[in-house]
Design an enzyme around this catalytic site. Structure first.
Site, PDB file in Angstrom:
ATOM      1  N   PHE A  59       2.784 -13.076  17.490  1.00 38.63           N
ATOM      2  CA  PHE A  59       2.465 -12.485  16.237  1.00 38.63           C
ATOM      3  C   PHE A  59       1.976 -13.395  15.259  1.00 38.63           C
ATOM      4  CE2 PHE A  59       3.466 -11.325  11.749  1.00 38.63           C
ATOM      5  CZ  PHE A  59       3.191 -10.373  11.943  1.00 38.63           C
TER       6      PHE A  59
ATOM      7  N   ASP B  33      -0.654 -22.206  15.514  1.00 41.40           N
ATOM      8  CA  ASP B  33      -0.213 -21.235  14.553  1.00 41.40           C
ATOM      9  C   ASP B  33       1.115 -21.511  14.144  1.00 41.40           C
ATOM     10  OD1 ASP B  33       0.761 -19.300  12.722  1.00 41.40           O
ATOM     11  OD2 ASP B  33       0.019 -17.656  13.592  1.00 41.40           O
TER      12      ASP B  33
ATOM     13  N   LYS C 206       2.808 -19.471   4.500  1.00 40.82           N
ATOM     14  CA  LYS C 206       4.338 -19.074   3.992  1.00 40.82           C
ATOM     15  C   LYS C 206       4.864 -20.317   3.026  1.00 40.82           C
ATOM     16  CE  LYS C 206       5.172 -15.951   7.505  1.00 40.82           C
ATOM     17  NZ  LYS C 206       4.881 -14.715   6.704  1.00 40.82           N
TER      18      LYS C 206
END
Length: 417
Positions: free
Chosen positions: A159, A244, A273
């Site tokens: 993801f 990531d 984030k």
């Protein structure tokens, strides 16, 4: 709202604190909001620390932390102070001009991550897209891959976001179906399989792009040695290792970066984030000079990327991480989380995976779906979110206390009993 909130769990109150109540607000969203999310039926109005309060005044312990965007809790005083100070001075110039906050942010973020250069962006998906572009440009300019033939190897069940290019290399049909045609140039191999990765890499490979821990897939932690193996393979085969760390990074796993658990330094890091402190969207591609140096003016950009407000908040986030306090808290409290979940195995929990303050918990399907378990926990005053099937994710703010963590684990035991 005081910090910490002393009211534990949802409390009955006479009614909404002015304006419309939860049910009315949820109904009002239906005809006007695109249905790209299926939120739990709670309408948050205020928050502080590890607690949120809904429009009726009921309080909930936040065990999701905005998918790690709120690593430092809601409205951390140092981050709010940095934002307030910057709001009174300057918020946006665009990168058409310099601003007085960006250099410090870039310097300190590079130093924190052990890298050379920073490409500031906004969202996590934007960082991934930027990382893909950088890897391809490096492949053509440095590695000498023929034009338009660069490939990037990714892992199944990944993801990385939901843009058109990113879903092109997703194996989640919910994210992909109906959105083709897809961007070519990606090869998908099983996660945690070095032999498959080796077979997929060839002279056209620009990069291997993976999550050190697969969050959306259920907090899937690879075998010891996998990340070190990826680093060795990419170095030997002459391609980039792009990690990531948008969910796993910035303290979540008990270290600044998840790759540090294997003493690995990728060529490129994707961050987001928590970098915005739960206040503004901030992301970054961080990497070696000979990699990010392939970009030249006009080849990539972002109007809001590196804006003064984002840089001010991002710098305050880096300052918090420079102390090591939050990394230590995640590691120490992670022991409580892991031991608590181990005690629930066979009592409704069929398995779990955890590192630091991050866990994927597989619930016995006979007891309900992940969504149903999340709704039961909500009624007990605990907010979590399901992922696939009967799996829920736990990712509380790193400011959570041991008492609060045990309270959440007790609520999970209760709803599974």
């Amino acid at each position: 709202m005081t910090a910490p909130v002393t009211t534990r769990g949802p409390q009955e109150t006479p009614g909404p604190r002015g304006g419309r109540g939860s049910e009315e607000l949820i109904r009002a969203e239906e005809p006007v909001l695109a249905h790209n999310y299926h939120p739990l039926p709670v309408v948050v109005a205020r928050a502080e620390g590890t607690w949120v309060e809904d429009v009726e005044g009921r309080c909930y312990l936040d065990m999701l932390a905005g998918y790690s965007a709120l690593n430092f809790g809601h409205r951390h005083p140092a981050l709010i102070e940095a934002a307030h100070h910057q709001l009174d001075r300057l918020t946006l110039t665009s990168r058409a001009f310099h601003n007085d906050r960006l250099a410090e942010f870039a310097e300190r973020l590079a130093a924190l991550t052990g890298q050379d250069m920073v490409l500031p962006m906004n969202t996590g998906a934007e960082a991934v897209e930027s990382g893909v572009k950088v890897a391809r440009k490096w492949a053509y300019d440095v590695k000498g891959v023929p034009a338009d033939r660069a490939t990037i190897v990714v892992a199944a069940d990944n993801f990385h976001g939901r843009t058109t290019t990113i879903v092109s290399f997703s194996t989640d049909e919910t994210a992909r179906s109906g959105f083709g045609p897809f961007t070519p140039g990606f090869r998908i191999v099983p996660y945690n399989d070095l032999a498959a990765l080796e077979a997929a890499v060839d002279e056209t490979t620009a990069a291997v792009l993976i999550e050190p821990i697969q969050g959306e897939a259920g907090v899937i932690i690879p075998d010891d040695g996998y990340l070190a193996g990826v680093r060795e393979l990419t170095r030997r085969r002459g391609c980039l290792f792009v990690a990531d760390e948008i969910q796993s990074g910035l303290g979540r796993t008990g270290s600044t970066l998840a790759v540090e658990h294997e003493s690995v330094v990728p060529d490129v890091l994707l961050l987001g984030k928590a970098l915005g402190g739960g206040i503004v969207p901030v992301s970054a591609v961080v990497g070696r000079r000979d990699v990010l140096g392939v970009l030249h003016p006009g080849e990539h950009g972002s109007t809001f990327g590196g804006n003064p407000l984002a840089a001010a908040v991002g710098t305050a986030v880096v300052e918090l991480l420079e102390t090591g306090e939050f990394q230590r808290r995640a590691a120490e409290l992670g022991v409580i989380l892991r031991e608590g979940l181990a005690g629930l195995v066979g009592k409704g929990v069929v398995g779990f995976r955890s590192r630091g303050l991050w866990a994927g918990v597989d619930v016995d399907p006979a007891l309900g779906t992940g969504r149903e378990i999340s709704e039961r926990l909500m009624r007990e005053g605990i907010l979590v979110k399901d992922t696939h099937g009967s799996t829920i994710r736990l990712a509380p703010p790193l400011t959570i206390t041991g008492e609060e963590l045990r309270e959440a684990l007790g609520a999970l035991e209760k709803v599974l009993g």
